[in-house]
Enzyme design. Structure first.
Site, PDB file in Angstrom:
ATOM      1  N   CYS A 186       0.965  -1.243  -0.011  1.00  0.00           N
ATOM      2  CA  CYS A 186      -0.289  -0.149  -0.032  1.00  0.00           C
ATOM      3  C   CYS A 186       0.937   1.296  -0.185  1.00  0.00           C
ATOM      4  CB  CYS A 186      -1.027  -0.008   1.069  1.00  0.00           C
ATOM      5  SG  CYS A 186      -2.109  -1.483   1.221  1.00  0.00           S
ATOM      6  N   ARG A 194       3.821  -0.710  -4.649  1.00  0.00           N
ATOM      7  CA  ARG A 194       3.820  -1.168  -3.282  1.00  0.00           C
ATOM      8  C   ARG A 194       2.408  -1.801  -3.218  1.00  0.00           C
ATOM      9  NH1 ARG A 194       7.184   1.424   0.079  1.00  0.00           N
ATOM     10  NH2 ARG A 194       5.988   0.712   1.940  1.00  0.00           N
ATOM     11  N   TRP A 206      -3.004  -2.793  -1.413  1.00  0.00           N
ATOM     12  CA  TRP A 206      -2.859  -4.129  -1.464  1.00  0.00           C
ATOM     13  C   TRP A 206      -3.718  -4.733  -0.322  1.00  0.00           C
ATOM     14  CZ3 TRP A 206      -1.190  -8.364   1.298  1.00  0.00           C
ATOM     15  CH2 TRP A 206      -0.653  -9.220   0.734  1.00  0.00           C
ATOM     16  N   ASN A 250      -2.058   2.257   5.913  1.00  0.00           N
ATOM     17  CA  ASN A 250      -1.114   1.271   5.800  1.00  0.00           C
ATOM     18  C   ASN A 250      -0.899   0.484   7.027  1.00  0.00           C
ATOM     19  OD1 ASN A 250      -0.781   2.187   3.085  1.00  0.00           O
ATOM     20  ND2 ASN A 250       1.206   2.583   3.171  1.00  0.00           N
ATOM     21  N   GLY A 251      -0.988  -1.118   6.893  1.00  0.00           N
ATOM     22  CA  GLY A 251      -0.866  -1.822   8.118  1.00  0.00           C
ATOM     23  C   GLY A 251      -2.048  -2.325   8.438  1.00  0.00           C
ATOM     24  N   GLU A 289      16.379 -19.318  -5.673  1.00  0.00           N
ATOM     25  CA  GLU A 289      16.168 -17.953  -6.113  1.00  0.00           C
ATOM     26  C   GLU A 289      15.662 -17.878  -7.487  1.00  0.00           C
ATOM     27  OE1 GLU A 289      15.495 -15.245  -5.095  1.00  0.00           O
ATOM     28  OE2 GLU A 289      15.722 -13.639  -6.559  1.00  0.00           O
ATOM     29  N   LYS A 310      12.178 -16.770  -8.691  1.00  0.00           N
ATOM     30  CA  LYS A 310      12.199 -15.397  -9.713  1.00  0.00           C
ATOM     31  C   LYS A 310      11.328 -15.766 -10.849  1.00  0.00           C
ATOM     32  CE  LYS A 310      13.173 -12.935  -8.374  1.00  0.00           C
ATOM     33  NZ  LYS A 310      13.552 -12.097  -7.054  1.00  0.00           N
ATOM     34  N   GLU A 364       7.381 -15.969  -9.400  1.00  0.00           N
ATOM     35  CA  GLU A 364       6.769 -14.740  -9.049  1.00  0.00           C
ATOM     36  C   GLU A 364       6.475 -14.093 -10.370  1.00  0.00           C
ATOM     37  OE1 GLU A 364      10.300 -12.526  -7.250  1.00  0.00           O
ATOM     38  OE2 GLU A 364       8.704 -11.358  -5.923  1.00  0.00           O
ATOM     39  N   HIS A 379      15.823 -39.047  -5.080  1.00  0.00           N
ATOM     40  CA  HIS A 379      14.927 -39.311  -3.864  1.00  0.00           C
ATOM     41  C   HIS A 379      13.718 -39.052  -3.947  1.00  0.00           C
ATOM     42  CE1 HIS A 379      18.653 -40.878  -1.922  1.00  0.00           C
ATOM     43  NE2 HIS A 379      19.286 -39.710  -2.242  1.00  0.00           N
ATOM     44  N   LYS A 436       5.429  -4.978  -3.298  1.00  0.00           N
ATOM     45  CA  LYS A 436       7.038  -4.790  -3.116  1.00  0.00           C
ATOM     46  C   LYS A 436       7.535  -5.061  -1.867  1.00  0.00           C
ATOM     47  CE  LYS A 436      11.353  -4.095  -4.542  1.00  0.00           C
ATOM     48  NZ  LYS A 436      11.873  -5.133  -5.101  1.00  0.00           N
TER      49      LYS A 436
HETATM   50  C1  AGP Z   1      11.577 -11.110  -4.247  1.00  0.00           C
HETATM   51  O1  AGP Z   1      11.589 -10.965  -5.583  1.00  0.00           O
HETATM   52  C2  AGP Z   1      10.246 -10.973  -3.530  1.00  0.00           C
HETATM   53  N1  AGP Z   1       9.571  -9.835  -4.172  1.00  0.00           N
HETATM   54  C3  AGP Z   1      10.191 -11.352  -2.020  1.00  0.00           C
HETATM   55  O2  AGP Z   1      10.661 -12.552  -1.879  1.00  0.00           O
HETATM   56  C4  AGP Z   1      11.071 -10.385  -1.219  1.00  0.00           C
HETATM   57  O3  AGP Z   1      12.431 -10.613  -1.345  1.00  0.00           O
HETATM   58  C5  AGP Z   1      10.676 -10.506   0.087  1.00  0.00           C
HETATM   59  O4  AGP Z   1       9.414  -9.953   0.494  1.00  0.00           O
HETATM   60  C6  AGP Z   1      11.493  -9.505   1.220  1.00  0.00           C
HETATM   61  O5  AGP Z   1      11.605  -8.319   0.992  1.00  0.00           O
HETATM   62  P1  AGP Z   1      12.741  -7.457   1.648  1.00  0.00           P
HETATM   63  O6  AGP Z   1      13.920  -7.930   0.974  1.00  0.00           O
HETATM   64  O7  AGP Z   1      12.158  -5.952   1.290  1.00  0.00           O
HETATM   65  O8  AGP Z   1      12.572  -7.496   3.071  1.00  0.00           O
END
Ligand code: AGP
Length: 608
Positions: free
Chosen positions: A2, A27, A74, A100-101, A483, A487, A490, A506, A603
């Site tokens: 947000c 965000r 969000w 926000n929150g 990772e 990616k 995501e 396994h 984000k």
């Molecule tokens: C990464 O591509 C993601 N969007 C997500 O996993 C992110 O790394 C995670 O939410 C942690 O965010 P931060 O590094 O701002 O704490």
């Protein structure tokens, strides 16, 4: 998660609010809204499900006011809808609140307020705030007093901005666990949840602390605590470049940020390599060599990609410093009543510095007397401030929801930490020099990989329509596989699973078929032969293999190979990861995904 923007001054607030919301859209982006007011103008509100562009289209030309607030959402409480979009209003239409929150006691407050006559028009937790503020307002009550009284009843996290049509000469903002930053202009003032919304207008900012409120007027601001004690805040200057907040000719922020990695890594390394003693200087750790020598274990905590970067960091620390190290999701760590040991160093990783689970994990460690360092990109963020010291990445702002340059810079920061630790312990000067030289070579080698953009785009287009993908790597390569899979899922929504290559036989080997290709990390290291055997097992089951390698394997073992430059074995994972970022990006583009704003994500995750 947000975004909040606010403006007060001689100009019309609406253009700033809409532009600011566009800058914060990364965000949160399922609904948006604005409210403006002015002397004798009442309150005008527009809100809509959808993107900021939908909101801008719904805002008429006559929608003007000198004081205004805006929000991009969000969803946490209630689906994305016009009614649930912020701002929320009281029943008289006098006050408007953006938030926000999460208000944890919203249900109880809702029952109480309803009994007192408030009529709710949304499913959000936020709406209780505005009814509470209205309930505490009255003849001669200043807006800041009504807000302060309302917040005293609230349990939870918030960053809020409030306007009052009857007191349009001010905006009241407050912070508790969700950031609020004030922007200081010439006879005008701004506020936002993120400096990204402000940098076009001012570089002078004030970050509120948790538990702090501010009354913002066109000619200045006043800060105070929830107990009405005045506080003093000195402005700081934002040093991130304005260009960082634009795509600068790239199709998406993500591809721009992938291409920015050589310079981001240069900044992370800048001034930190000591060639004479073959070590790293990390002044921000706030720990001398003697204190570091007493460390017997390193525990890294972070969420999502930050956790995977931590896994790569743990591997570096174990290899170079020979100190046991591991990484754990902060979101799990905080809930399992962790044992905090005096000779363990805790390291929190976060690009945003706002991730609530990571912040809560840091607070848990500190509450039990542990020492926590932060590896953080955002200067002055909540996590950076909560830690005892740490390493700033200086990677520049990362706008795309998927982390790329911050991920790479985090692993570089861990390499510096491991080198520093190692040289205090038993890492030889020769090995120290080897790592220093390897680190110096990284920016040029990353440049070489991103220049393979076209080749990787062609490969991604070939694999993008698969049913799912397997990512495998051994030891140093396993976090890279995790990772890479993260990616891909995501941003392309292609199902991807990461496994240690050694574990394939396994269980998951049963999944291998032509429809489920494998991305295999195959560096020329001591495990090369083992990796090649695994490729053989996959090919024998008609599985397609895309090998990311230093030397092309026998064509019988890999359907396609993508070559990456070789560095030192300990640093190679950093380079092996870069083609996976480009692969995910191009797969997402081929599948026509919303690359910078993937569905259901935001984000920074500032809620539990
Ligand atoms: C990464 O591509 C993601 N969007 C997500 O996993 C992110 O790394 C995670 O939410 C942690 O965010 P931060 O590094 O701002 O704490």
């Amino acid at each position: 998660m947000c975004g909040i923007v606010a403006y007060i001054g001689p100009k019309d607030a609406t253009p700033f609010l809409l532009e600011g919301l566009q800058r914060l859209e990364y965000r949160g982006y399922d609904s948006a809204g604005v409210a403006v007011t002015g002397k004798g103008a009442g309150l005008k509100v527009r809100k809509t499900k959808g993107r900021v562009a939908d909101l801008a289209a719904a805002v008429p030309a006559r929608f003007k006011g000198s004081t205004g607030i805006g929000h991009t959402r969000w969803a946490t409480h209630g689906e994305p809808s016009d009614a649930n979009a912020h701002p929320h209003l009281d029943n008289a239409g006098r006050f408007a609140v953006v938030h926000n929150g999460i208000i944890e006691n919203a249900d109880q407050l809702r029952v109480r307020l309803t009994a007192e006559g408030a009529v709710f028009s949304s499913e959000t937790d936020t709406e209780v705030l505005v009814h509470l503020i209205a309930a505490h307002s009255g003849e001669g009550v200043e807006l800041e007093e009504a807000v302060r009284a309302a917040l005293k009843l609230v349990v939870g996290t918030y960053g809020i901005a409030v306007v009052d049509a009857e007191q349009p000469d001010r905006i009241v903002v407050a912070r508790n666990g969700s950031p609020i930053v004030l922007g200081l202009g010439e006879k005008e003032m701004f506020a936002a949840s993120d400096v990204a919304a402000l940098v076009r207008y001012t570089r002078q900012v004030v970050h509120l602390e948790d538990g702090e409120l501010a009354v913002v007027r066109a000619d200045g601001f006043r800060t105070f605590t929830e107990d009405a004690r005045p506080t003093t805040r000195q402005p700081s200057t934002v040093d991130w470049e304005i260009d960082s907040y634009d795509t600068a000719g790239h199709a998406h922020f993500l591809i721009k940020e992938i291409h920015e990695q050589p310079s981001a890594v240069e900044r992370t390394l800048s001034g930190r390599l000591d060639e004479r003693f073959a070590t790293a200087h990390l002044g921000g750790l706030n720990m001398d060599a003697r204190e570091l020598r007493d460390i017997r274990r390193v525990k890294i905590i972070g969420c999502g990609s930050a956790y995977y970067a931590g896994q790569m960091g743990a591997q570096l620390i174990e290899e170079l410093a020979r100190i046991p190290a591991d990484s754990e999701p902060a979101s799990e760590f905080r809930y399992r009543n962790p044992v905090i040991e005096a000779d363990t160093l805790y390291v929190a990783v976060s690009q945003s510095g706002e991730t609530y689970d990571t912040l809560a994990a840091v607070q848990e460690v500190k509450r039990k007397g542990g020492r926590v360092l932060g590896v953080v990109n955002t200067v002055g963020s909540a996590i950076a401030r909560a830690c005892d010291g740490g390493i700033y990445l200086h990677a520049g702002p990362e706008i795309s929801v998927a982390s790329t340059k911050a991920f790479t810079s985090t692993v570089v920061a861990f390499a510096l930490l491991a080198l520093h630790f190692g040289r205090i312990n038993d890492l030889s000067p020769a090995d120290g020099r080897r790592i220093v030289e390897g680190l110096k070579a990284l920016p040029g080698q990353i440049r070489e990989i991103v220049e393979k953009d076209k080749e990787i785009a062609e490969l991604a287009a070939e694999y993008a329509d698969c049913e799912g993908m397997m990512f495998i790597g051994r030891v140093r390569g396993y976090p890279v596989a995790r990772e890479g899979a993260q990616k891909l899922k995501e941003i392309s929504y292609v199902h991807a699973e990461a496994y240690p290559a050694s574990e394939l036989k396994h269980g998951p080997l049963a999944l291998i078929s032509p429809e489920l290709p494998t991305v295999a990390l195959v560096p020329d290291d001591e495990l090369l032969d083992k990796n090649l055997t695994t490729l053989g097992e996959i090919r024998a089951r008609a599985g397609r293999v895309l090998a990311i390698a230093h030397t092309a394997p026998d064509p019988k073992l890999a359907t396609h190979t993508l070559l990456v430059p070789r560095n030192e074995p300990e640093l190679d994972p950093l380079l092996l990861n870069i083609p996976l970022q480009l692969f995910a990006y191009h797969a997402a583009v081929a599948l026509q995904r919303d690359v910078d704003k993937p569905r259901n994500l935001a984000k920074s995750v500032t809620v539990e």
